[in-house]
Design an enzyme around this catalytic site. Sequence first.
Site, PDB file in Angstrom:
ATOM      1  N   ASP A  32       0.802  -1.253  -0.061  1.00 14.97           N
ATOM      2  CA  ASP A  32      -0.250  -0.108   0.006  1.00 14.97           C
ATOM      3  C   ASP A  32       0.847   1.360   0.089  1.00 14.97           C
ATOM      4  O   ASP A  32       1.720   1.134   0.663  1.00 14.97           O
ATOM      5  CB  ASP A  32      -0.918   0.064   1.205  1.00 14.97           C
ATOM      6  CG  ASP A  32      -2.142   1.031   1.164  1.00 14.97           C
ATOM      7  OD1 ASP A  32      -3.320   0.349   1.130  1.00 14.97           O
ATOM      8  OD2 ASP A  32      -1.921   2.347   1.283  1.00 14.97           O
ATOM      9  N   HIS A  48     -11.740  -6.653 -12.731  1.00 14.90           N
ATOM     10  CA  HIS A  48     -12.245  -5.605 -12.019  1.00 14.90           C
ATOM     11  C   HIS A  48     -13.627  -5.468 -11.810  1.00 14.90           C
ATOM     12  O   HIS A  48     -14.349  -5.897 -12.385  1.00 14.90           O
ATOM     13  CB  HIS A  48     -12.038  -4.318 -13.273  1.00 14.90           C
ATOM     14  CG  HIS A  48     -12.648  -3.110 -12.719  1.00 14.90           C
ATOM     15  ND1 HIS A  48     -12.004  -2.058 -11.864  1.00 14.90           N
ATOM     16  CD2 HIS A  48     -13.963  -2.403 -12.303  1.00 14.90           C
ATOM     17  CE1 HIS A  48     -12.484  -1.109 -11.467  1.00 14.90           C
ATOM     18  NE2 HIS A  48     -13.784  -1.428 -11.818  1.00 14.90           N
ATOM     19  N   ASN A  88     -12.902  -3.251   2.813  1.00 11.36           N
ATOM     20  CA  ASN A  88     -14.046  -2.512   2.936  1.00 11.36           C
ATOM     21  C   ASN A  88     -14.813  -2.606   1.584  1.00 11.36           C
ATOM     22  O   ASN A  88     -14.384  -2.760   0.435  1.00 11.36           O
ATOM     23  CB  ASN A  88     -13.162  -1.145   2.681  1.00 11.36           C
ATOM     24  CG  ASN A  88     -12.512  -0.668   4.053  1.00 11.36           C
ATOM     25  OD1 ASN A  88     -12.989  -1.084   5.012  1.00 11.36           O
ATOM     26  ND2 ASN A  88     -11.281   0.012   3.769  1.00 11.36           N
ATOM     27  N   HIS A 101     -10.193  -5.425  -3.019  1.00 16.06           N
ATOM     28  CA  HIS A 101      -9.034  -5.636  -2.473  1.00 16.06           C
ATOM     29  C   HIS A 101      -9.182  -5.961  -1.108  1.00 16.06           C
ATOM     30  O   HIS A 101      -9.903  -5.561  -0.319  1.00 16.06           O
ATOM     31  CB  HIS A 101      -8.092  -4.276  -2.604  1.00 16.06           C
ATOM     32  CG  HIS A 101      -8.810  -3.062  -2.158  1.00 16.06           C
ATOM     33  ND1 HIS A 101      -9.576  -2.257  -2.942  1.00 16.06           N
ATOM     34  CD2 HIS A 101      -8.770  -2.350  -1.085  1.00 16.06           C
ATOM     35  CE1 HIS A 101     -10.089  -1.341  -2.312  1.00 16.06           C
ATOM     36  NE2 HIS A 101      -9.665  -1.151  -1.121  1.00 16.06           N
TER      37      HIS A 101
HETATM   38  P1  5GP Z   1      -9.783   1.081   0.482  1.00 17.91           P
HETATM   39  O1  5GP Z   1      -9.946   2.689   1.452  1.00 17.91           O
HETATM   40  O2  5GP Z   1     -10.539   1.584  -0.899  1.00 17.91           O
HETATM   41  O3  5GP Z   1     -10.148   0.168   1.177  1.00 17.91           O
HETATM   42  O4  5GP Z   1      -8.316   1.157   0.279  1.00 17.91           O
HETATM   43  C1  5GP Z   1      -7.850   1.672  -0.905  1.00 17.91           C
HETATM   44  C2  5GP Z   1      -6.122   1.681  -0.533  1.00 17.91           C
HETATM   45  O5  5GP Z   1      -5.306   1.904  -1.641  1.00 17.91           O
HETATM   46  C3  5GP Z   1      -5.776   2.850   0.418  1.00 17.91           C
HETATM   47  O6  5GP Z   1      -4.973   2.131   1.576  1.00 17.91           O
HETATM   48  C4  5GP Z   1      -4.690   3.518  -0.359  1.00 17.91           C
HETATM   49  O7  5GP Z   1      -3.443   3.951   0.426  1.00 17.91           O
HETATM   50  C5  5GP Z   1      -4.179   2.554  -1.312  1.00 17.91           C
HETATM   51  N1  5GP Z   1      -3.851   3.180  -2.723  1.00 17.91           N
HETATM   52  C6  5GP Z   1      -4.459   4.100  -3.245  1.00 17.91           C
HETATM   53  N2  5GP Z   1      -3.836   4.554  -4.512  1.00 17.91           N
HETATM   54  C7  5GP Z   1      -2.600   3.742  -4.606  1.00 17.91           C
HETATM   55  C8  5GP Z   1      -1.632   3.587  -5.486  1.00 17.91           C
HETATM   56  O8  5GP Z   1      -1.524   4.317  -6.403  1.00 17.91           O
HETATM   57  N3  5GP Z   1      -0.956   2.528  -5.331  1.00 17.91           N
HETATM   58  C9  5GP Z   1      -0.649   1.719  -4.079  1.00 17.91           C
HETATM   59  N4  5GP Z   1       0.198   0.873  -3.936  1.00 17.91           N
HETATM   60  N5  5GP Z   1      -1.696   1.759  -3.072  1.00 17.91           N
HETATM   61  C10 5GP Z   1      -2.619   2.849  -3.293  1.00 17.91           C
HETATM   62 ZN    ZN Z   2      -9.810  -2.185 -11.519  1.00 21.35          ZN
END
Ligand code: 5GP
Ligand code: ZN
Length: 112
Positions: A32, A48, A88, A101
């Site tokens: 992350d 997706h 989530n 994810h």
């Molecule tokens: P959500 O809030 O949707 O459950 O988690 C999304 C996660 O994706 C967040 O923890 C955020 O830090 C991570 N994230 C968002 N954009 C990127 C990216 O471009 N690269 C990586 N490695 N993580 C990302």
């Molecule tokens: Zn996607």
Amino acid sequence: MLNENCIFCKIIKGEIPSKKVFENDEMLVFADIEPKAKVHLLAVPKTHFKLLSEAGEKERATIARMLAALPEIAEKNGCKNGYRLVVNQGDDAGQTVPHLHIHVLGGEVLGW
Ligand code: 5GP
Ligand code: ZN
């Protein structure tokens, strides 16, 4: 099928760089970008869809294999003493990326 506007699809395609820790034909695990714990990985299917409720038979089988693979991946990446999986789902949960994810959090004692 991948989505051309999705950040995680772009990571899967290699259009956005990531620190990959595991990859096979149906899943990718990468670090992350804003870690919420010492170890913070994201496991994504290479197709997706946003929600578990949208997963068909094939996607459900992939998710089952992802869950089966994650214990070894977590342990090899610094979660020697346990870890937390978080998925989530939708707005109330704060899902910010609309590509399913599984967060893998660990490497330290986690608070709530
Ligand atoms: P959500 O809030 O949707 O459950 O988690 C999304 C996660 O994706 C967040 O923890 C955020 O830090 C991570 N994230 C968002 N954009 C990127 C990216 O471009 N690269 C990586 N490695 N993580 C990302
Ligand atoms: Zn996607």
